[in-house]
Write a protein that holds these residues in place. Structure first.
Motif, mmCIF file in Angstrom:
data_model
loop_
_atom_site.group_PDB
_atom_site.id
_atom_site.type_symbol
_atom_site.label_atom_id
_atom_site.label_comp_id
_atom_site.label_asym_id
_atom_site.label_seq_id
_atom_site.Cartn_x
_atom_site.Cartn_y
_atom_site.Cartn_z
ATOM 1 N N ARG A 176 37.201 -61.330 2.984
ATOM 2 C CA ARG A 176 37.061 -60.360 4.064
ATOM 3 C C ARG A 176 38.460 -59.880 4.461
ATOM 4 N NH1 ARG A 176 32.787 -60.904 2.430
ATOM 5 N NH2 ARG A 176 30.781 -61.218 3.488
ATOM 6 N N GLU A 204 40.780 -57.021 0.223
ATOM 7 C CA GLU A 204 39.427 -56.700 -0.202
ATOM 8 C C GLU A 204 39.337 -56.395 -1.699
ATOM 9 O OE1 GLU A 204 38.144 -53.388 2.124
ATOM 10 O OE2 GLU A 204 39.421 -51.940 1.088
ATOM 11 N N GLU A 264 29.170 -50.057 3.262
ATOM 12 C CA GLU A 264 29.353 -51.112 4.260
ATOM 13 C C GLU A 264 30.794 -51.139 4.775
ATOM 14 O OE1 GLU A 264 28.956 -55.990 4.697
ATOM 15 O OE2 GLU A 264 28.200 -54.965 2.904
ATOM 16 N N ARG A 265 31.750 -50.980 3.860
ATOM 17 C CA ARG A 265 33.149 -50.978 4.273
ATOM 18 C C ARG A 265 33.437 -49.814 5.212
ATOM 19 N NH1 ARG A 265 36.571 -52.383 -1.303
ATOM 20 N NH2 ARG A 265 35.638 -54.443 -1.672
ATOM 21 N N SER A 289 31.271 -48.307 7.203
ATOM 22 C CA SER A 289 30.624 -48.599 8.485
ATOM 23 C C SER A 289 31.463 -49.551 9.327
ATOM 24 C CB SER A 289 29.234 -49.194 8.247
ATOM 25 O OG SER A 289 28.397 -48.286 7.585
ATOM 26 N N VAL A 290 32.026 -50.567 8.676
ATOM 27 C CA VAL A 290 32.872 -51.531 9.392
ATOM 28 C C VAL A 290 34.108 -50.843 9.956
ATOM 29 C CG1 VAL A 290 34.341 -53.564 9.114
ATOM 30 C CG2 VAL A 290 32.057 -53.533 8.102
ATOM 31 N N LYS A 291 34.740 -49.991 9.146
ATOM 32 C CA LYS A 291 35.940 -49.289 9.596
ATOM 33 C C LYS A 291 35.620 -48.329 10.743
ATOM 34 C CE LYS A 291 38.280 -49.542 5.112
ATOM 35 N NZ LYS A 291 38.744 -48.774 3.934
ATOM 36 N N ALA A 345 33.182 -48.658 12.932
ATOM 37 C CA ALA A 345 32.912 -49.462 14.125
ATOM 38 C C ALA A 345 34.218 -49.948 14.756
ATOM 39 C CB ALA A 345 32.033 -50.659 13.750
ATOM 40 N N GLU A 346 35.156 -50.373 13.914
ATOM 41 C CA GLU A 346 36.454 -50.809 14.424
ATOM 42 C C GLU A 346 37.199 -49.650 15.050
ATOM 43 O OE1 GLU A 346 38.260 -52.489 10.985
ATOM 44 O OE2 GLU A 346 37.254 -54.439 11.187
ATOM 45 N N THR A 360 39.856 -43.886 12.010
ATOM 46 C CA THR A 360 39.371 -44.538 10.790
ATOM 47 C C THR A 360 40.311 -44.315 9.628
ATOM 48 O OG1 THR A 360 37.085 -44.251 11.505
ATOM 49 C CG2 THR A 360 37.459 -44.699 9.161
#
Length: 380
Positions: A139, A144, A303-304, A306-308, A310-311, A374
């Motif tokens: 992670r 990554e 997914e990556r 989406s994570v970025k 959200a951050e 982002t």
């Protein structure tokens, strides 16, 4: 040692060696061979009689249409790699090194998303399992790229790998038998302490077994077990029997190779026992892998992202809360102050006073969006 065209290719004792690559076509799949205890990236896969090194001399023509690249991996597979306790997890060290080296090899060639098919003999299967466990747990944006091996792996062929490790005593016996076959007799006779070490509670091996079960369904798996026993000091034994090497698992292929533990991975010709079974599965996996691995990467990249996002949204929200209101710096004369004093008493005046802060917020919104953060845009 030579490849299918007769050209000699040196094989590195340690690390990766590319023994075949389609030319001039660009490879679409990587096929990686990993040896086991006291093994060698060349000798493990070489017939003792004919000296045929089948990954380079027999396999390439069969994989020509699927455009597969063939690599062998070597590491220091001494007995302590598989007998030390969890405090000295050498299998994990080998696994980390394998992942790092394969990633580097593929990244240089701009092929991080290329599918991978593994062929592992005996305890080399434990190294491959641990490598995939390690890669799956990666992670963080800075590392990554190491997760790419997990995402890109399509299938694994396990040749004589012990999979059931719940019985501690049985683990010790199997390891002792494997050592008896793979290690020179003088080593076993001169180091009796190895026997004791092999029969101890080895948590490392058990943990690998338990952890791999959690990700097993992601891959295409083919279990192969030895069909002939090995002579151990006058007693015929199956070093890794069918129950351990080919456990019954849903959606997993199983087959026997009519050879003993040491020779089940050495094919001297296309007529050798088990050759068709092994090579057909490699060919089939190589054909099927590109479409499946592309879907893996589509899901991974989504997914990556989406994570970025959200951050970035969290960072954006925090930055808005911490933005101070703008202050009026110009001074007004007495008459203007009197007029403003009267004007501010009205509701319209209160609304107008709020305008500078709102304008400042609008300026911030125009300058920075979630997408900007982002993508790494810096705030002044």
């Amino acid at each position: 040692m030579s490849n299918s065209s007769g050209q000699r290719i040196p094989v590195n004792r340690f690390g990766l060696t590319e023994v075949y690559s389609p030319s001039p076509a660009k490879p679409e799949v990587d096929v990686v061979f990993v040896h086991g205890l006291n093994g060698d990236p060349h000798n493990t896969w070489t017939s003792e009689n004919s000296k045929v090194f089948w990954p380079a001399q027999i396999l390439p023509p069969i994989l020509e249409e699927v455009k597969a690249r063939v690599l062998v991996y070597g590491y220091d597979a001494d007995v302590t790699s598989f007998t030390d306790g969890a405090s000295r997890d050498k299998i994990h060290n080998h696994a980390e090194h394998l992942v790092a080296e394969l990633v580097a090899n593929r990244r240089i060639r701009k092929a991080l998303e290329r599918p991978v098919v593994w062929i592992a003999h005996s305890l080399g299967g434990l190294v491959v399992k641990r490598a995939l466990i390690h890669s799956s747990e990666i992670r963080g944006m800075k590392i990554e790229h190491l997760r790419s091996i997990f995402v890109s792996t399509y299938g694994i062929l396990f040749l004589g790998t012990p999979h059931h490790g719940s019985d501690i005593a049985q683990w010790g016996n199997r390891l002792e038998w494997i050592c008896s076959v793979m290690l020179p007799k003088k080593v076993m006779d001169s180091q009796p302490q190895l026997i004791g070490a092999l029969k101890t509670n080895n948590e490392t091996l058990q943990n690998i077994d338990r952890q791999f079960i959690q990700i097993l369904n992601r891959f295409h798996i083919y279990f192969f077990h030895e069909g002939k026993p090995t002579n151990l000091k006058g007693t015929l034994k199956f070093i890794v029997d069918e129950t351990s090497a080919s456990p019954t698992v849903q959606d997993v292929e199983r087959a026997v190779i009519q050879a003993d533990h040491s020779h089940m991975c050495k094919f001297e010709s296309e007529r050798a026992p088990g050759f068709d079974l092994v090579v057909e599965s490699i060919q089939r996996y190589a054909e099927e892998a590109p479409a499946k691995i592309k879907r893996n990467w589509d899901a991974e990249n989504q997914e990556r992202t989406s994570v970025k996002q959200a951050e970035a949204a969290e960072l954006y929200s925090a930055s808005v809360k911490n933005t101070p209101p703008q202050r009026e710096t110009s001074q007004k004369n007495t008459s203007q102050s009197d007029a403003n004093s009267t004007f501010e008493g009205s509701s319209l005046g209160r609304e107008q006073r709020a305008l500078p802060a709102a304008e400042g917020q609008a300026d911030f919104d125009r300058q920075f969006t979630v997408e900007d953060i982002t993508n790494g845009k810096e705030m002044a």
